[in-house]
Write a protein that holds these residues in place. Structure first.
Motif, short mmCIF file in Angstrom:
data_model
loop_
_atom_site.label_atom_id
_atom_site.label_comp_id
_atom_site.label_asym_id
_atom_site.label_seq_id
_atom_site.Cartn_x
_atom_site.Cartn_y
_atom_site.Cartn_z
N ARG A 147 -21.99 24.21 40.49
CA ARG A 147 -22.95 24.38 41.60
C ARG A 147 -22.22 24.88 42.85
O ARG A 147 -21.19 24.33 43.23
N THR A 154 -31.09 26.26 42.57
CA THR A 154 -31.64 24.90 42.57
C THR A 154 -32.76 24.75 43.60
O THR A 154 -33.01 25.65 44.41
N THR A 155 -33.38 23.58 43.61
CA THR A 155 -34.46 23.31 44.57
C THR A 155 -33.94 23.19 46.00
O THR A 155 -34.73 23.13 46.93
N ARG A 156 -32.62 23.09 46.17
CA ARG A 156 -32.07 23.12 47.53
C ARG A 156 -31.31 24.43 47.77
O ARG A 156 -30.44 24.50 48.62
N ASN A 162 -29.05 26.00 46.15
CA ASN A 162 -27.69 26.22 45.68
C ASN A 162 -27.76 27.16 44.47
O ASN A 162 -28.81 27.35 43.89
N ARG A 183 -29.63 13.69 52.14
CA ARG A 183 -30.35 14.97 52.21
C ARG A 183 -30.56 15.33 53.67
O ARG A 183 -31.16 14.55 54.42
N ILE A 215 -37.51 11.02 49.03
CA ILE A 215 -38.65 11.33 48.16
C ILE A 215 -38.55 10.69 46.79
O ILE A 215 -39.54 10.64 46.07
C1 HEM Z 1 -37.16 15.61 33.79
C2 HEM Z 1 -37.66 16.17 34.88
C3 HEM Z 1 -36.82 16.54 36.08
C4 HEM Z 1 -35.51 16.86 36.17
C5 HEM Z 1 -34.47 16.93 35.08
C6 HEM Z 1 -35.24 17.12 37.58
C7 HEM Z 1 -34.01 17.46 38.06
C8 HEM Z 1 -33.73 17.66 39.39
C9 HEM Z 1 -32.42 17.93 39.93
C10 HEM Z 1 -31.15 18.10 39.13
C11 HEM Z 1 -32.55 18.04 41.27
C12 HEM Z 1 -31.45 18.28 42.27
C13 HEM Z 1 -31.30 19.71 42.56
C14 HEM Z 1 -30.28 19.96 43.64
O1 HEM Z 1 -29.66 19.01 44.16
O2 HEM Z 1 -30.08 21.11 43.99
C15 HEM Z 1 -33.93 17.83 41.58
C16 HEM Z 1 -34.44 17.86 42.83
C17 HEM Z 1 -35.79 17.68 43.13
N1 HEM Z 1 -36.80 17.43 42.23
FE1 HEM Z 1 -36.61 17.22 40.28
N2 HEM Z 1 -36.39 16.97 38.28
C18 HEM Z 1 -37.38 16.62 37.41
C19 HEM Z 1 -38.69 16.37 37.70
C20 HEM Z 1 -39.24 16.45 38.97
C21 HEM Z 1 -40.61 16.20 39.28
C22 HEM Z 1 -41.68 15.78 38.27
C23 HEM Z 1 -40.75 16.41 40.62
C24 HEM Z 1 -41.97 16.33 41.52
C25 HEM Z 1 -43.13 15.82 41.17
C26 HEM Z 1 -39.46 16.79 41.12
C27 HEM Z 1 -39.19 17.06 42.43
C28 HEM Z 1 -37.96 17.32 42.92
C29 HEM Z 1 -37.71 17.54 44.33
C30 HEM Z 1 -38.74 17.51 45.46
C31 HEM Z 1 -36.34 17.74 44.46
C32 HEM Z 1 -35.57 17.95 45.72
C33 HEM Z 1 -34.99 16.60 46.05
C34 HEM Z 1 -34.28 16.59 47.35
O3 HEM Z 1 -34.07 17.65 47.91
O4 HEM Z 1 -33.93 15.49 47.81
N3 HEM Z 1 -38.57 16.80 40.09
N4 HEM Z 1 -34.63 17.60 40.41
#
Ligand code: HEM
Ligand code: HEM
Ligand code: SF4
Ligand code: SF4
Length: 395
Positions: free
Chosen positions: A69, A99-101, A103, A186, A289
């Motif tokens: 990353r 990624t969602t942030r 990266n 965060r 969150i």
């Molecule tokens: C098995 C299912 C899921 C996996 C494997 C997963 C995995 C991840 C990972 C690895 C990140 C971190 C990305 C980063 O740091 O750049 C992330 C962030 C996030 N995910 Fe998921 N996710 C899943 C399901 C979900 C669901 C169902 C939601 C919303 C309903 C969600 C909402 C988010 C959000 C909002 C973030 C940003 C968190 C932050 O910035 O603090 N994710 N997810």
């Protein structure tokens, strides 16, 4: 996947609907999965963070995928995207993800490839010296700062996004490349309180804020705005319809009611409010969150206003560091910033961070009552003793 070059030149401005393609939606993600991800989809058994920025996921088939990353500035040129593609072509069979942030993640299937990739990424720098692809952002550290448009593109900001994020990220860089905090922190940023993004739900949030009411452009307002929309935009009912002595249909704003949210300007361009001295930065803390241990939380205002001191925002950086250092010193393992503040009590949060508590921080909006203290449970702090002294009580 080639571009649709065969369609270029087909747009005919005289007949815009001819050959028009619509409602195709995004490409299906499956076609962009590296083969190793396709083959192991839904079959992962565990993962490990090998070092800051490096993850390994292990599948029930025995396959391992290593993820590197890297930080990114989010706003990037096509030239930079091409460089990302070159790296992906060289090490990752042309596959890469964001990624969602915001990266960048490069995925490889062997340790040899991982080492070569890491070395290459660490050596790429911009001419000015900044890392192009700093590795990190995993675990209990500080990942990328989710942020907004600022003066680069939006018309409602009270501060700038990219420059503030760069200034704060430079200061927090050591936390991007390490995992030594009690839990992840965060940090997010939004340039007005529309809060595009995640400021309302982050551990530390930086928010652009105005301090002066809008100016009403009486001459044009009726021509460029739907006046009832501007009136309805105000959360505090400060706007009412009016007529000037020259006979212009306009609005009047009760200045003592306005709290400078800028919503009316979003609805009506004749009500601008940005102001060089008035505008600045509010800091919030303690949001999250995830549902881990405690429920998701909103972040809370802890610094009402700091100046827009371009380009490096020293006051903002200093306040962020104060919050982080107090949190690192006081929180238990796994405790998010908001969990820590709630455990010790917000009065202690202010004592430990050294941030000043002012009347701006006391909620006065509709449901405010529930945010006050309906209990005798509190801890005496330096500030409380001070107030007691001023009021003629015990010092
Ligand atoms: C098995 C299912 C899921 C996996 C494997 C997963 C995995 C991840 C990972 C690895 C990140 C971190 C990305 C980063 O740091 O750049 C992330 C962030 C996030 N995910 Fe998921 N996710 C899943 C399901 C979900 C669901 C169902 C939601 C919303 C309903 C969600 C909402 C988010 C959000 C909002 C973030 C940003 C968190 C932050 O910035 O603090 N994710 N997810
Ligand atoms: C009172 C109004 C609002 C409430 C109650 C609210 C509530 C929430 C909650 C509970 C989450 C976490 C969702 C999750 O964990 O899956 C969330 C996330 C989010 N909200 Fe809001 N929200 C509000 C206003 C807004 C506004 C005004 C915006 C932007 C214009 C916004 C944008 C977002 C975004 C982008 C996320 C995802 C954060 C991330 O990916 O890290 N929200 N909101
Ligand atoms: S937070 Fe406000 S100023 Fe910033 S991009 Fe969103 S709407 Fe525009
Ligand atoms: S800036 Fe906000 S509070 Fe002030 S008049 Fe406009 S909508 Fe109302």
């Amino acid at each position: 996947m080639a571009l649709s070059l065969d369609r270029l030149g087909l747009y005919d401005p005289k007949d815009p609907l001819k050959d028009r393609l619509t409602d195709l939606g995004p490409r299906h993600f499956w076609q962009y999965f590296p083969p190793i991800i396709q083959n192991n989809y839904g079959r992962w058994i565990y993962h490990d963070v090998l070092e800051p920025g490096i993850l390994v996921h292990v599948s029930e088939t025995g396959d391992k995928v290593y993820t590197v990353r890297c930080g990114a500035a989010r706003f990037m040129t096509v030239q930079h995207v091409r460089e990302i593609c070159d790296i992906a072509d060289q090490y990752c069979e042309g596959y890469v993800r964001f990624t969602t942030r915001n990266n960048i993640e490069f995925l490889v299937d062997s340790l040899d490839k991982l080492e070569a990739l890491k070395k290459d990424l660490a050596n790429r720098k911009f001419v000015s010296g900044s890392y192009k692809f700093p590795i990190g952002g995993t675990g209990a550290g500080i990942s990328n700062i989710v942020h907004t448009q600022g003066y680069i593109h939006c018309h409602t900001p009270a501060t700038d996004a990219s420059s503030m994020v760069k200034a704060v990220s430079d200061e927090l860089f050591k936390y991007f490349q390490s995992m030594t905090l009690p839990a992840k922190v965060r940090v997010s940023m939004a340039c007005c309180l529309n809060m595009c993004g995640a400021v309302h739900c982050s551990d530390i949030a930086l928010l652009g804020n105005h301090r002066k009411p809008p100016i009403v452009d009486h001459k044009v307002i009726d021509k460029v705005c739907e006046i009832p929309l501007a009136i309805a935009a105000c959360p505090v009912g400060a706007i009412s319809p009016d007529k000037t002595s020259e006979g212009y249909k306009t609005v009047k704003i009760k200045k003592e009611r306005c709290m400078f949210c800028g919503n009316c300007y979003t609805m009506c361009q004749a009500l601008p409010l940005s102001d060089k001295e008035g505008d600045g930065v509010t800091i919030l803390a303690g949001g999250k969150i995830s549902n881990r241990v405690s429920m998701p939380k909103f972040s809370k205002v802890v610094v009402p206003w700091l100046p827009n001191n371009f380009p490096r925002f020293p006051e903002v950086v200093e306040a962020v560091v104060k919050i982080l250092e107090a949190y690192t010193a006081g929180a238990n393992k796994y405790e998010r910033l908001g969990d820590w503040a709630e455990r010790i009590g917000w009065e202690k949060f202010f004592e430990k961070t050294g941030l000043e508590f002012t009347d701006h921080l006391i909620d006065d909006y509709r449901l405010a009552y529930d945010t006050w203290r309906t209990s005798t449970q509190f801890k005496y702090t330096t500030a409380a003793w001070g107030t007691s002294g001023i009021a003629g009580g015990i010092e």
